[in-house]
Design an enzyme around this catalytic site. Structure first.
Site, PDB file in Angstrom:
ATOM      1  N   SER A 284      -4.863  -7.375  10.743  1.00  0.00           N
ATOM      2  CA  SER A 284      -4.855  -6.119  10.012  1.00  0.00           C
ATOM      3  C   SER A 284      -5.869  -6.267   8.882  1.00  0.00           C
ATOM      4  O   SER A 284      -5.748  -7.162   8.036  1.00  0.00           O
ATOM      5  CB  SER A 284      -3.456  -5.846   9.455  1.00  0.00           C
ATOM      6  OG  SER A 284      -3.541  -4.854   8.450  1.00  0.00           O
TER       7      SER A 284
ATOM      8  N   ASP B 264       0.819  -1.211   0.000  1.00  0.00           N
ATOM      9  CA  ASP B 264       0.000   0.000   0.000  1.00  0.00           C
ATOM     10  C   ASP B 264       0.858   1.270   0.000  1.00  0.00           C
ATOM     11  O   ASP B 264       0.501   2.263  -0.625  1.00  0.00           O
ATOM     12  CB  ASP B 264      -0.981  -0.020   1.170  1.00  0.00           C
ATOM     13  CG  ASP B 264      -2.064  -1.081   0.969  1.00  0.00           C
ATOM     14  OD1 ASP B 264      -2.470  -1.270  -0.197  1.00  0.00           O
ATOM     15  OD2 ASP B 264      -2.475  -1.716   1.943  1.00  0.00           O
TER      16      ASP B 264
HETATM   17  N1  ARG Z   1      -2.106  -7.981   0.170  1.00  0.00           N
HETATM   18  C1  ARG Z   1      -3.162  -7.163  -0.287  1.00  0.00           C
HETATM   19  C2  ARG Z   1      -2.641  -6.163  -1.265  1.00  0.00           C
HETATM   20  O1  ARG Z   1      -1.488  -5.910  -1.273  1.00  0.00           O
HETATM   21  C3  ARG Z   1      -3.945  -6.553   0.835  1.00  0.00           C
HETATM   22  C4  ARG Z   1      -3.302  -5.443   1.570  1.00  0.00           C
HETATM   23  C5  ARG Z   1      -4.135  -5.072   2.733  1.00  0.00           C
HETATM   24  N2  ARG Z   1      -3.727  -3.859   3.329  1.00  0.00           N
HETATM   25  C6  ARG Z   1      -3.773  -3.635   4.639  1.00  0.00           C
HETATM   26  N3  ARG Z   1      -3.387  -2.470   5.043  1.00  0.00           N
HETATM   27  N4  ARG Z   1      -4.166  -4.540   5.502  1.00  0.00           N
HETATM   28  O2  ARG Z   1      -3.365  -5.616  -2.041  1.00  0.00           O
END
Ligand code: ARG
Length: 402
Positions: free
Chosen positions: A176, A125
């Site tokens: 999370s 992210d």
């Molecule tokens: N692994 C997934 C992605 O990179 C989900 C990320 C989830 N983000 C979080 N802040 N929990 O798209």
């Protein structure tokens, strides 16, 4: 150092602490921006807004981006049948660019010289936030306090308590979670061991299949040019339709994923998702394409789809290649108009029928019954020529070793 920053604010622990921490440690004014992309928050948006102010934000704003997110981000991904590594419908990856778009707009409105996010240094992210910001506004600084402060979860809770930030956190919640109308991503806790079966507790959008209704259910989704427009004959805006389909399908315990995926930063990560609406719509859409797209177009599109998913996953939403691929996909969708029937059974969702206004399925060509209009006499010459090359090899060089 920048003086005023717009922070992507979720209302959770980390971003609440970030509001205060940025003010104290970096001496900046913080505008907290919460973007509603269809996540089901524990609190209402007004409570979240007031929390940001209580944490020390100079201003706190909530933007309702649900319709925009569905229309401009989820829809292109759906029409591209975009599944990262063949499985994950890009829940978090799709939401970051729309959040960044609003961050940048708010930075302009409030005269900020930076934006900030609450991501750690290990995930995707941060990549999406930063790359998207640079693509839209190369003059803005991007700050990542969580990467700097080195707090554990305990430290963050202590910090919030010490500064009187009104936030309730479940100390025993190890997960999370990131959620929006395209689905829900679950990380951390027990699932960090890829051998451990995902526990039931973090699921919120899908019923345990053993608790799902025994009686099957059928739903019909209508698409126009690859856009889902109605459910069981009722037209509704896309962001509502995704939610409705998700509730029905999730109620039957379908739409869960358990995968180990490759993050952009080089880590393999065990992830659990529940995306009943997104996955059911992609299933239906791809099926409708099977009856409406000409073979070569369908195959070329299928070749490009994984590339599209990778681009989005890797934070390159605002790239010229994504735009160009969208133009290709958009053109491909001209004939993708029709209906798909999905059947729901406990833990299952599958297509039981499809029909298209201008489908390429021709009953008189396909049937083995009396209505058959296929010119059988054409087949013999066609097949002989099709095999002529191999036949020639066999005659001149001998057949291959079997
Ligand atoms: N692994 C997934 C992605 O990179 C989900 C990320 C989830 N983000 C979080 N802040 N929990 O798209």
């Amino acid at each position: 150092m920048a003086k005023r920053v717009v922070l992507a604010y979720s209302g959770g622990l980390d971003t609440s602490v970030a509001v205060r921490w940025i003010r104290e440690e970096w001496g900046m004014e913080v505008v907290a921006l919460a973007v509603d992309v269809g996540q089901s928050a524990d609190d209402d948006w007004e409570t979240i807004r007031r929390r940001a102010l209580a944490a020390g934000a100079m201003e706190a704003v909530v933007v309702d981006a649900k319709a925009e997110y569905a229309q401009d981000y989820c829809l292109p991904a759906l029409r591209a049948n975009a599944l990262y590594e063949g499985k994950y419908p890009l829940v978090s990856a799709l939401s970051r660019p729309v959040i960044v778009k609003h961050l940048v707009a708010a930075a302009r409105e409030y005269g900020a010289d930076a934006v900030a996010h609450g991501c750690t240094g290990k995930g995707n992210d941060q990549v999406r936030f930063e790359v998207s910001t640079r693509a839209l506004a190369p003059d803005l600084e991007v700050l990542a306090p969580v990467r700097v402060w080195g707090f554990t979860r305990e430290d963050s809770m202590d910090y919030a308590a010490k500064h009187g930030i009104p936030i309730k956190v479940r100390k025993d919640n190890p997960y999370s979670i990131d959620e929006n109308l395209w689905g829900r991503a679950i990380e951390c806790g027990a699932i960090e061991d890829p051998w451990v079966a995902p526990p039931q507790e973090p699921y919120a959008l899908t019923t345990d299949p053993s608790q799902a209704p025994r009686d099957p259910w059928e739903l019909v989704i209508r698409f126009e040019r690859g856009v889902p427009v109605s459910l069981d004959g009722t037209a509704m805006p896309l962001h509502e339709l995704v939610g409705e389909v998700g509730r029905l399908v999730g109620g039957y315990g379908w739409g869960r994923l358990d995968m180990v995926e490759n993050r952009r930063v080089g880590i393999k990560s065990r992830e659990v998702y529940e995306c009943p609406g997104a996955l059911a719509l992609i299933l239906a859409h791809a099926d409708l394409e099977s009856i409406t797209l000409e073979r070569d177009l369908m195959r070329e599109k299928a070749r490009l789809e994984p590339r599209y998913a990778e681009l989005v996953y890797d934070g390159l939403w605002f790239s010229p290649l994504r735009r160009a691929l969208d133009a290709f996909v958009d053109d491909s969708q001209r004939p993708v108009t029709g209906e798909v029937r999905l059947r729901l059974e406990p833990g299952r969702c599958f297509v039981t029928g499809r029909r298209a206004d201008a489908g390429l399925y021709d009953y008189e060509l396909a049937t083995y019954e009396a209505a058959d209009a296929f010119r059988h006499e054409d087949a013999a010459g066609f097949v002989r020529l099709w095999g002529l090359g191999l036949e020639t090899i066999a005659r001149k060089q001998g057949p291959p070793d079997a």
